[in-house]
Design a protein around this motif. Structure first.
Motif, PDB file in Angstrom:
ATOM      1  N   GLN A   1       0.851  -1.185   0.000  1.00  0.00           N
ATOM      2  CA  GLN A   1       0.000   0.000   0.000  1.00  0.00           C
ATOM      3  C   GLN A   1       0.890   1.240   0.000  1.00  0.00           C
ATOM      4  N   PRO A   2       0.460   2.329  -0.674  1.00  0.00           N
ATOM      5  CA  PRO A   2       1.302   3.533  -0.725  1.00  0.00           C
ATOM      6  C   PRO A   2       1.543   4.114   0.664  1.00  0.00           C
ATOM      7  N   LYS A   3       2.769   4.534   0.919  1.00  0.00           N
ATOM      8  CA  LYS A   3       3.151   5.042   2.233  1.00  0.00           C
ATOM      9  C   LYS A   3       4.083   6.228   2.063  1.00  0.00           C
ATOM     10  N   VAL A   4       3.929   7.220   2.917  1.00  0.00           N
ATOM     11  CA  VAL A   4       4.780   8.409   2.906  1.00  0.00           C
ATOM     12  C   VAL A   4       5.355   8.615   4.298  1.00  0.00           C
TER      13      VAL A   4
ATOM     14  N   SER B   1       8.251  17.163  16.663  1.00  0.00           N
ATOM     15  CA  SER B   1       7.327  16.032  16.491  1.00  0.00           C
ATOM     16  C   SER B   1       5.910  16.528  16.240  1.00  0.00           C
ATOM     17  N   TYR B   2       5.513  17.539  16.990  1.00  0.00           N
ATOM     18  CA  TYR B   2       4.188  18.114  16.767  1.00  0.00           C
ATOM     19  C   TYR B   2       4.109  18.717  15.367  1.00  0.00           C
ATOM     20  N   GLN B   3       5.166  19.386  14.964  1.00  0.00           N
ATOM     21  CA  GLN B   3       5.193  20.027  13.646  1.00  0.00           C
ATOM     22  C   GLN B   3       5.031  18.997  12.539  1.00  0.00           C
ATOM     23  N   ALA B   4       5.768  17.893  12.626  1.00  0.00           N
ATOM     24  CA  ALA B   4       5.664  16.845  11.607  1.00  0.00           C
ATOM     25  C   ALA B   4       4.261  16.245  11.578  1.00  0.00           C
ATOM     26  N   TRP B   5       3.700  15.998  12.768  1.00  0.00           N
ATOM     27  CA  TRP B   5       2.347  15.438  12.818  1.00  0.00           C
ATOM     28  C   TRP B   5       1.319  16.399  12.214  1.00  0.00           C
ATOM     29  N   SER B   6       1.486  17.706  12.487  1.00  0.00           N
ATOM     30  CA  SER B   6       0.512  18.677  11.974  1.00  0.00           C
ATOM     31  C   SER B   6       0.514  18.705  10.448  1.00  0.00           C
ATOM     32  N   TYR B   7       1.678  18.490   9.825  1.00  0.00           N
ATOM     33  CA  TYR B   7       1.731  18.435   8.361  1.00  0.00           C
ATOM     34  C   TYR B   7       0.990  17.211   7.841  1.00  0.00           C
TER      35      TYR B   7
ATOM     36  N   PRO C   1       4.613  10.530  10.121  1.00  0.00           N
ATOM     37  CA  PRO C   1       5.537  11.639  10.399  1.00  0.00           C
ATOM     38  C   PRO C   1       6.611  11.251  11.410  1.00  0.00           C
ATOM     39  N   CYS C   2       7.733  11.947  11.355  1.00  0.00           N
ATOM     40  CA  CYS C   2       8.791  11.800  12.346  1.00  0.00           C
ATOM     41  C   CYS C   2       9.647  13.065  12.316  1.00  0.00           C
ATOM     42  N   ALA C   3      10.580  13.189  13.258  1.00  0.00           N
ATOM     43  CA  ALA C   3      11.492  14.332  13.310  1.00  0.00           C
ATOM     44  C   ALA C   3      12.910  13.818  13.512  1.00  0.00           C
ATOM     45  N   TYR C   4      13.866  14.463  12.845  1.00  0.00           N
ATOM     46  CA  TYR C   4      15.278  14.065  12.939  1.00  0.00           C
ATOM     47  C   TYR C   4      16.116  15.282  13.294  1.00  0.00           C
ATOM     48  N   LEU C   5      16.658  15.285  14.509  1.00  0.00           N
ATOM     49  CA  LEU C   5      17.525  16.364  14.990  1.00  0.00           C
ATOM     50  C   LEU C   5      18.935  15.791  15.098  1.00  0.00           C
ATOM     51  N   HIS C   6      19.657  15.819  14.004  1.00  0.00           N
ATOM     52  CA  HIS C   6      20.892  15.054  13.876  1.00  0.00           C
ATOM     53  C   HIS C   6      22.038  15.600  14.721  1.00  0.00           C
ATOM     54  N   ASN C   7      21.923  16.828  15.238  1.00  0.00           N
ATOM     55  CA  ASN C   7      22.973  17.405  16.091  1.00  0.00           C
ATOM     56  C   ASN C   7      22.634  17.353  17.576  1.00  0.00           C
ATOM     57  N   TYR C   8      21.473  16.857  17.915  1.00  0.00           N
ATOM     58  CA  TYR C   8      20.936  17.042  19.267  1.00  0.00           C
ATOM     59  C   TYR C   8      21.091  15.755  20.094  1.00  0.00           C
ATOM     60  N   PRO C   9      21.887  15.761  21.174  1.00  0.00           N
ATOM     61  CA  PRO C   9      21.997  14.592  22.068  1.00  0.00           C
ATOM     62  C   PRO C   9      20.793  14.530  23.010  1.00  0.00           C
TER      63      PRO C   9
ATOM     64  N   LYS D   1       4.977   9.986  20.370  1.00  0.00           N
ATOM     65  CA  LYS D   1       4.341   8.713  20.017  1.00  0.00           C
ATOM     66  C   LYS D   1       3.737   8.778  18.621  1.00  0.00           C
ATOM     67  N   ARG D   2       3.148   9.920  18.265  1.00  0.00           N
ATOM     68  CA  ARG D   2       2.552  10.063  16.930  1.00  0.00           C
ATOM     69  C   ARG D   2       3.604  10.332  15.863  1.00  0.00           C
ATOM     70  N   ALA D   3       4.670  11.025  16.228  1.00  0.00           N
ATOM     71  CA  ALA D   3       5.739  11.349  15.289  1.00  0.00           C
ATOM     72  C   ALA D   3       7.067  11.115  16.010  1.00  0.00           C
ATOM     73  N   PRO D   4       7.629   9.923  15.893  1.00  0.00           N
ATOM     74  CA  PRO D   4       8.848   9.585  16.648  1.00  0.00           C
ATOM     75  C   PRO D   4       9.977  10.586  16.435  1.00  0.00           C
TER      76      PRO D   4
END
Length: 814
Positions: free
Chosen positions: A91-94, A131-137, A157-165, A180-183
């Motif tokens: 099934q199509p997935k984004v 995470s909220y931002q990604a979910w809202s989109y 949706p998900c969020a990636y903060l590649h510099n953030y420990p 939980k909604r957008a890891p």
């Protein structure tokens, strides 16, 4: 609009072998004709290289779709990174990825928000959690993109903060529901993100899903439409009455005709005529007709408040997408909306953008963007130099665009207790226009002129205690030092020991709803288009009374007041025009502020002469009299200690001659007298401190009395110091009722007396004579203070218990 799209193989080549930021820059110029600023270029360079490292995984198919900078339709929002393909069931997935270069953040106490440095010169600001931002989109696409709705396209949706420990801030438990909604994937978590992508995108789709989303029609989902309709139907404040219903049905009919010719509807209506009620009902009905519709306003406050009232906090973002600012349509395609509903149209500006230098004309842009545009307008609420949306301008643009124009009006007055006379009186007393209403009867509308801003604020806080629908507002004659120095005071009048802050910081557009904001002072921008029960208005030195006239002085406005910016320039070329415009803006501002209250308006004037002028134009009812003789109903009982915010009793005093003439009256008693000195209705008269008329809706009967309840033992039901209506010597069952009980064993901590006000409960049994008698009586507190304990009276003493009266209502709840 998608700036960049390719498959994984091509994206990796651009990222690893070319300068990916230059590739995107060229694509942006090709697609939009615009360039990109250096900070944006830097963000592309570093974040997209990190995404290339993530996708450099042999288990992620080479033919998955990759899209960068996808601009959501009818919105300025952009999704950073999209990955499309097929899931395990083909099934199509984004997968939606929100990218951030942050390395630090700070948890906020507001839902879905976080403090972070977001670039630019503003420093640390409070904004959406990634995470909220990604979910809202994802929610936006689900609600408005037909390809997602009809093509069963799954969104993750998900969020990636590649510099953030991980530091317990960006991943604080406060954000667990959003994560939980957008890891949330952080630094050193590339492998976790790769696994997440592999889980959701198992096969490539040769970019078919990207094509479907980019070309999907914009239409509200049935789920969203049904939700709005259900919420409107469930709220009595959105019920249509009289000519509101006529305007509503007419607009629905016109919207259907717009397929054949562009339609423009101009609905005129004064304060409180129900413009916003009709607008929101129209939005609900048109959504359910599967039309693409948006609610538009210049001011953010009405949009934020109505979205919050409709949705509540859980899904407010999804409802927010239906509410747009008037500057959002500069680049909108012609007829991209079926209907635009423009509330407070008189506040529209010519230009858009932060510096009002973008676009052509907001009225033109709105009319072009919709087949049918409906404008709700009140020409008497133009309150800034830049307000250009008055009805004449609306008609001119409609004619230029060859639209069919329909003009409607809302005449019935629903704010101000149905009193059209109050608006006419305001126009007359402020010298806006002469009317046939030189005097205002305060028994019809509760208008009071106070001698102190402190007293005004105290009264409003009392009115607000019951339902959070009263606020203080002011003309913009005071600067805003608390913007830079939060502990500073903005509105300071030391002679009254009064100092308060403007509303413009913490609660933003939702100030009028925030429970703690009653301590602050609002302005025109956060209350126009909204209504309260009671409004307190502080009138500054920009409005005074001199030589028999109400005069304005724009020089008394604060330097930071943007609403009069441009008047100095106009005064150089057209001084008389500038003077007339300033006069209109200032008087319209106070007229608008003074019509926010449905039930009453309390006023303090910094100019004593203006206060005297307003008082001279009032016919004051007995209950609102400012005479020197004390009104016992509005005073604490002798010898009692009560809170500073003691509520006034909203009943009119009845004089002895009126009572002797047969006017129904209820005695006001000291509760100590009531508990200890009468056992029959006839004895009530003996201790009356005053007499008051019963509320209009109350059927008068003997035995009723009013008393003040002191203490905290019942504060969940009866605030300390509240006035209450009781019925003496009640019959029938008392179980579960709030009653006044007298007994020699009672030593009430609130009153220090042998009586108490508590919730009554009795346990009964048959005695030796087969009589059903009390075995145990429990008098329970209902308090937020756990220190209050039930009073238990056993059968040995039960016969001596006297239930003096039962509580009927607390006047602060009315």
């Amino acid at each position: 609009m998608i700036i960049y799209q390719s498959d994984k193989r091509e994206f990796l080549h651009h990222a690893l072998h070319d300068d990916i930021e230059q590739v995107l820059l060229q694509q942006m110029r090709n697609v939009s004709g615009q360039g990109a600023a250096q900070p944006q270029m830097a963000a592309w360079k570093y974040s997209l290289m990190e995404m290339a490292k993530v996708l450099h995984d042999e288990e992620i198919p080479d033919d998955i779709g990759v899209a960068i900078e996808y601009q959501l339709p009818q919105s300025a929002k952009r999704i950073d990174f999209l990955i499309t393909g097929l899931d395990a069931l083909r099934q199509p997935k984004v997968v939606i990825v929100e990218l951030k270069q942050w390395s630090t953040a700070r948890v906020s106490d507001k839902d879905g928000l976080v403090w972070a440095y977001r670039g630019g010169r503003s420093g640390e600001t409070e904004g959406l959690h990634p995470s909220y931002q990604a979910w809202s989109y994802a929610a936006y696409l689900e609600d408005f993109n037909t390809a997602v709705q009809e093509g069963s396209i799954g969104l993750q949706p998900c969020a990636y903060l590649h510099n953030y420990p991980r530091d317990g801030q960006i991943d604080h438990p406060n954000y667990s529901a959003h994560v939980k909604r957008a890891p949330l994937f952080l630094a050193q978590e590339k492998a976790k993100l790769q696994s997440f992508i592999r889980e959701h995108v198992r096969y490539g789709d040769k970019r078919h899903t990207l094509y479907a989303i980019e070309n999907g029609r914009i239409k509200p989902s049935k789920v969203l439409a049904d939700a709005v309709g259900a919420l409107l139907q469930g709220k009595p404040e959105f019920v249509l009455l009289d000519d509101q219903k006529v305007v509503y049905e007419t607009c629905l009919n016109i919207a259907k005709r717009a397929e054949h010719r562009k339609q423009v509807v101009i609905v005129r209506g004064g304060p409180g005529t129900g413009k916003s009620v009709v607008a929101l009902n129209l939005m609900g009905s048109l959504l359910q007709s599967q039309m693409h519709v948006s609610y538009v306003s210049k001011n953010a406050a009405p949009r934020a408040v109505y979205a919050a009232r409709l949705a509540g906090t859980m899904n407010k973002t999804r409802f927010n997408n239906l509410f747009k600012g008037s500057g959002s349509f500069m680049t909108a395609e012609e007829d991209s909306h079926d209907v635009l509903i423009v509330d407070e149209a008189h506040r529209l500006n010519e230009k858009s953008g932060l510096y009002r230098n973008q676009g052509e004309h907001q009225v033109k842009e709105l009319m072009q963007a919709a087949r049918c545009s409906i404008f709700f307008v009140d020409d008497d609420q133009v309150v800034t130099v830049n307000d250009v949306g008055h009805s004449e301008v609306l008609q001119q643009w409609a004619q230029l665009l060859d639209a069919e124009v329909t003009q409607l009006s809302l005449a019935s007055q629903f704010r101000c207790r149905g009193s059209d006379g109050y608006l006419a009186w305001l126009d007359d007393v402020l010298d806006i226009r002469s009317t046939a209403n030189p005097l205002l009867d305060t028994s019809e509308y509760d208008l009071r002129v106070l001698d102190s801003p402190a007293e005004l604020h105290r009264l409003i806080e009392q009115k607000n205690a019951g339902n959070n629908r009263s606020r203080v507002v002011a003309g913009y004659c005071w600067t805003w030092p608390s913007k830079k120095t939060p502990e500073a005071w903005d509105i300071v009048m030391p002679e009254f020991d009064y100092k308060r802050r403007w509303n413009l910081s913490k609660d933003g557009s939702l100030w009028i709803m925030a429970p703690s904001s009653v301590a602050e002072v609002g302005c025109i921008h956060t209350c126009q288009g909204l209504e309260l029960d009671y409004v307190g208005v502080i009138i500054g030195q920009d409005l005074r009374f001199a030589d028999g006239n109400v005069v304005t002085d724009v020089s008394q406005r604060a330097r930071s007041d943007q609403s009069v910016k441009g008047l100095k320039s106009l005064a150089k070329s057209a001084p008389q025009d500038a003077k007339e415009l300033a006069d209109r803006i200032i008087k319209n501002t106070y007229r608008t502020l003074m019509t926010r209250g449905m039930k009453g308006c309390f006023v303090y004037c910094t100019d004593p002469a203006l206060a005297s002028h307003l008082r001279s134009r009032l016919m004051v009812s007995a209950k609102h009299s400012n005479s020197a003789s004390p009104n016992l109903v509005d005073q604490p009982l002798p010898g009692t200690t009560v809170p500073a915010d003691l509520p006034y009793l909203p009943l009119q005093t009845v004089s002895d001659p009126e009572r002797m003439a047969g006017v129904n009256a209820i005695p006001v008693l000291d509760l100590k007298f009531a508990a200890g000195n009468f056992s029959s209705v006839q004895n009530l008269d003996d201790g009356a401190l005053a007499w008051v008329s019963p509320p209009d809706w109350l059927s008068f009967q003997p035995g009723l009395f009013v008393a003040q309840v002191l203490g905290e033992s019942m504060n969940r039901r009866i605030p300390n110091g509240a006035w209450c209506l009781f019925r003496a010597n009640p019959g029938g069952t008392r179980n579960g009722k709030v009653v006044v009980v007298q007994h020699h064993s009672i030593d009430c901590p609130d009153t220090g007396a042998r009586f108490t006000v508590k919730v009554y409960h009795s346990e009964k049994q048959f005695n030796s004579d087969e009589e059903y008698v009390n075995n145990r009586i429990t008098l329970s507190p209902d308090s937020s203070d756990a220190g209050y304990q039930p009073i238990v009276i056993t059968s040995e003493l039960g016969d001596e218990v006297m239930v003096v009266a039962e509580l009927l209502l607390v006047f602060s709840d009315v």
